[in-house]
Design a protein around this motif. Structure first.
Motif, short mmCIF file in Angstrom:
data_model
loop_
_atom_site.label_atom_id
_atom_site.label_comp_id
_atom_site.label_asym_id
_atom_site.label_seq_id
_atom_site.Cartn_x
_atom_site.Cartn_y
_atom_site.Cartn_z
N LYS A 137 0.74 -1.27 -0.12
CA LYS A 137 0.00 0.13 0.00
C LYS A 137 0.89 1.42 0.02
CE LYS A 137 -4.14 -2.25 2.30
NZ LYS A 137 -4.87 -1.99 3.40
N ALA A 138 2.28 1.22 0.24
CA ALA A 138 2.90 2.27 -0.17
C ALA A 138 3.33 2.67 -1.50
CB ALA A 138 4.22 2.05 0.51
N TYR A 139 3.60 3.92 -1.47
CA TYR A 139 4.05 4.60 -2.92
C TYR A 139 5.66 4.28 -3.11
CZ TYR A 139 -0.50 6.31 -2.86
OH TYR A 139 -1.77 6.61 -3.01
N PRO A 140 5.81 4.22 -4.47
CA PRO A 140 7.46 3.87 -4.67
C PRO A 140 8.28 4.89 -4.37
CG PRO A 140 5.96 3.60 -6.60
CD PRO A 140 5.09 4.23 -5.59
N GLY A 141 8.05 6.30 -4.13
CA GLY A 141 8.98 7.35 -3.76
C GLY A 141 9.43 6.88 -2.15
N ARG A 142 8.60 6.15 -1.47
CA ARG A 142 9.01 5.88 0.03
C ARG A 142 9.86 4.61 -0.02
NH1 ARG A 142 6.11 9.04 3.07
NH2 ARG A 142 6.49 7.67 5.03
N LEU A 143 10.40 4.05 -0.92
CA LEU A 143 10.97 2.93 -0.99
C LEU A 143 12.45 3.02 -1.18
CD1 LEU A 143 8.75 0.23 -2.74
CD2 LEU A 143 8.71 1.11 -0.22
N SER A 144 13.21 2.04 -0.68
CA SER A 144 14.59 2.16 -1.25
C SER A 144 14.94 1.69 -2.45
CB SER A 144 15.33 1.18 -0.27
OG SER A 144 15.09 -0.18 -0.84
N GLY A 145 16.24 1.84 -3.25
CA GLY A 145 16.33 1.47 -4.63
C GLY A 145 16.08 -0.01 -4.69
N GLY A 146 16.74 -0.90 -3.83
CA GLY A 146 16.55 -2.26 -3.94
C GLY A 146 15.19 -2.39 -3.94
N GLU A 147 14.45 -2.03 -2.98
CA GLU A 147 12.95 -2.43 -2.89
C GLU A 147 12.28 -2.02 -4.16
OE1 GLU A 147 12.26 -1.91 1.95
OE2 GLU A 147 12.27 -0.17 0.79
N ARG A 148 12.55 -0.78 -4.77
CA ARG A 148 11.76 -0.50 -5.96
C ARG A 148 12.20 -1.11 -7.06
NH1 ARG A 148 13.23 5.81 -6.41
NH2 ARG A 148 14.51 5.10 -5.04
N GLN A 149 13.35 -1.70 -7.17
CA GLN A 149 13.73 -2.67 -8.04
C GLN A 149 13.01 -3.90 -8.12
OE1 GLN A 149 14.17 -2.50 -11.23
NE2 GLN A 149 16.45 -2.10 -11.46
N ARG A 150 12.67 -4.42 -6.87
CA ARG A 150 11.98 -5.77 -6.74
C ARG A 150 10.50 -5.33 -6.91
NH1 ARG A 150 13.66 -9.95 -3.34
NH2 ARG A 150 15.63 -9.89 -2.70
N VAL A 151 10.26 -4.09 -6.82
CA VAL A 151 8.49 -4.04 -7.17
C VAL A 151 8.47 -4.15 -8.76
CG1 VAL A 151 6.85 -2.05 -7.40
CG2 VAL A 151 8.02 -2.43 -5.39
N ALA A 152 9.69 -3.36 -9.51
CA ALA A 152 9.74 -3.37 -11.03
C ALA A 152 9.78 -5.27 -11.38
CB ALA A 152 10.95 -2.45 -11.44
N VAL A 153 10.61 -5.99 -10.74
CA VAL A 153 10.53 -7.15 -11.21
C VAL A 153 9.11 -7.65 -11.02
CG1 VAL A 153 11.67 -9.46 -10.75
CG2 VAL A 153 13.21 -7.45 -10.87
N ALA A 154 8.62 -7.59 -9.80
CA ALA A 154 7.17 -8.14 -9.70
C ALA A 154 6.33 -7.84 -10.99
CB ALA A 154 6.70 -7.74 -8.40
N ARG A 155 6.45 -6.55 -11.24
CA ARG A 155 5.31 -5.96 -12.34
C ARG A 155 6.11 -6.82 -13.63
NH1 ARG A 155 6.76 0.10 -13.88
NH2 ARG A 155 8.60 -1.05 -14.50
N ALA A 156 7.25 -6.95 -13.90
CA ALA A 156 7.68 -7.63 -15.18
C ALA A 156 7.21 -9.29 -15.11
CB ALA A 156 9.24 -7.39 -15.20
N LEU A 157 7.24 -9.64 -13.89
CA LEU A 157 6.75 -11.06 -13.93
C LEU A 157 5.17 -11.11 -14.06
CD1 LEU A 157 9.33 -12.47 -11.53
CD2 LEU A 157 9.23 -12.54 -13.91
N MET A 158 4.55 -10.05 -13.96
CA MET A 158 3.08 -10.22 -13.57
C MET A 158 2.33 -11.00 -14.66
SD MET A 158 0.76 -9.47 -11.43
CE MET A 158 -1.05 -9.30 -11.45
N ASN A 159 2.58 -11.06 -15.92
CA ASN A 159 1.79 -11.87 -16.86
C ASN A 159 2.59 -13.10 -17.13
OD1 ASN A 159 -0.27 -10.14 -16.94
ND2 ASN A 159 0.61 -8.86 -18.72
N ARG A 160 3.30 -13.59 -16.34
CA ARG A 160 4.24 -14.71 -16.70
C ARG A 160 4.82 -15.00 -17.83
NH1 ARG A 160 -0.45 -16.30 -13.76
NH2 ARG A 160 -0.05 -17.60 -11.63
N PRO A 161 5.84 -14.02 -18.17
CA PRO A 161 6.65 -13.77 -19.30
C PRO A 161 7.13 -14.90 -19.81
CG PRO A 161 7.51 -12.42 -17.94
CD PRO A 161 6.42 -12.88 -17.17
N ALA A 162 7.54 -15.15 -20.99
CA ALA A 162 8.45 -16.50 -21.46
C ALA A 162 9.98 -15.76 -21.21
CB ALA A 162 8.21 -16.74 -22.98
N LEU A 163 10.03 -14.49 -21.36
CA LEU A 163 11.39 -13.88 -21.37
C LEU A 163 11.29 -12.62 -20.36
CD1 LEU A 163 14.11 -13.27 -22.50
CD2 LEU A 163 12.96 -12.28 -24.39
#
Length: 230
Positions: A137-163
């Motif tokens: 429920k937090a906003y990205p600006g309140r997270l550390s860089g590593g945490e934001r990159q984990r959010v970005a990875v979660a978003r990237a994996l959302m649709n179960r990509p082949a790549l």
């Protein structure tokens, strides 16, 4: 041998009258590989990533991803293909600061037409698996860089990509956050995710990649398979 996830055949990319950004490049990546693409600035590695993602078109040659000739797709078809088949992680995260973490992660699924409830369950599962569920429920600006990159990875994996394509995923991070992302990429690879990473970070390549491809002046100069150092 399994069907390739990526197949570049005789790919060149030229812009106006300048030298070729890519020059007769051929590359095959199979499911489950973790490939690091290394090279100096201007070597052609980002051009290669854009061609694989369907964000650019080759001047000559063919680009096939998960059995689809992405070089023949129109703009709308390319966008649909990326949503369905490719997850992308960027150096500067590209998160939407006015959306919560959970809403950022859910967005690709909603754009692909997934039912809202299913999308929310998928996002919650990814955030839990990546250790950032407490920040849903937090906003990205309140997270550390590593945490934001984990959010970005979660978003990237959302649709179960082949790549999963990553463009300098540790480039904007301090050493501790960078180590956190390297561990995450190792976990993803261990789970069978096919990953191609463009990076200047030699420690990322050595610790996460089972194969290193070096590019200079638009050509592949080396292609080595190695064991992940961990």
């Amino acid at each position: 041998m399994s069907t390739p996830v990526i197949e570049l055949s005789g790919v060149s990319r030229r812009y106006e009258d300048g030298p070729a950004a890519l020059d007769e490049v051929s590359l095959t990546v199979h499911p489950g590989e973790s490939v690091a693409i290394l090279g100096p600035s201007g070597s052609g590695k980002s051009t290669m990533l854009n061609l694989i993602a369907g964000l650019d078109r080759p001047s000559t040659g063919t680009v096939t991803v998960d059995g689809v000739r992405v070089d023949t797709l129109g703009e709308a078809g390319s966008a649909r293909f990326r949503r369905a088949k490719i997850g992308m992680v960027f150096q500067f995260f590209n998160l939407l600061d006015d959306l919560t973490v959970a809403d950022n992660v859910v967005l690709p699924a909603e754009m692909a037409g997934m039912a809202r409830g299913a999308a929310r369950r998928r996002a919650a599962g990814l955030l839990d698996a990546l250790g950032i569920e407490r920040h849903a429920k937090a906003y990205p600006g309140r997270l550390s860089g590593g945490e934001r990159q984990r959010v970005a990875v979660a978003r990237a994996l959302m649709n179960r990509p082949a790549l999963l394509l990553a463009d300098e995923p540790t480039g904007a991070l301090d050493s501790a956050s960078g180590a956190d992302v390297k561990a995450l990429f190792n976990e993803l690879h261990a789970d069978g995710q096919t990953i191609v990473t463009v990076t200047h970070d030699l420690t990322l390549a050595r610790s996460c990649a089972t194969r290193t491809v070096k590019i200079a002046d638009g050509r592949i100069t080396a292609d080595h398979r190695t064991a992940v150092a961990g």
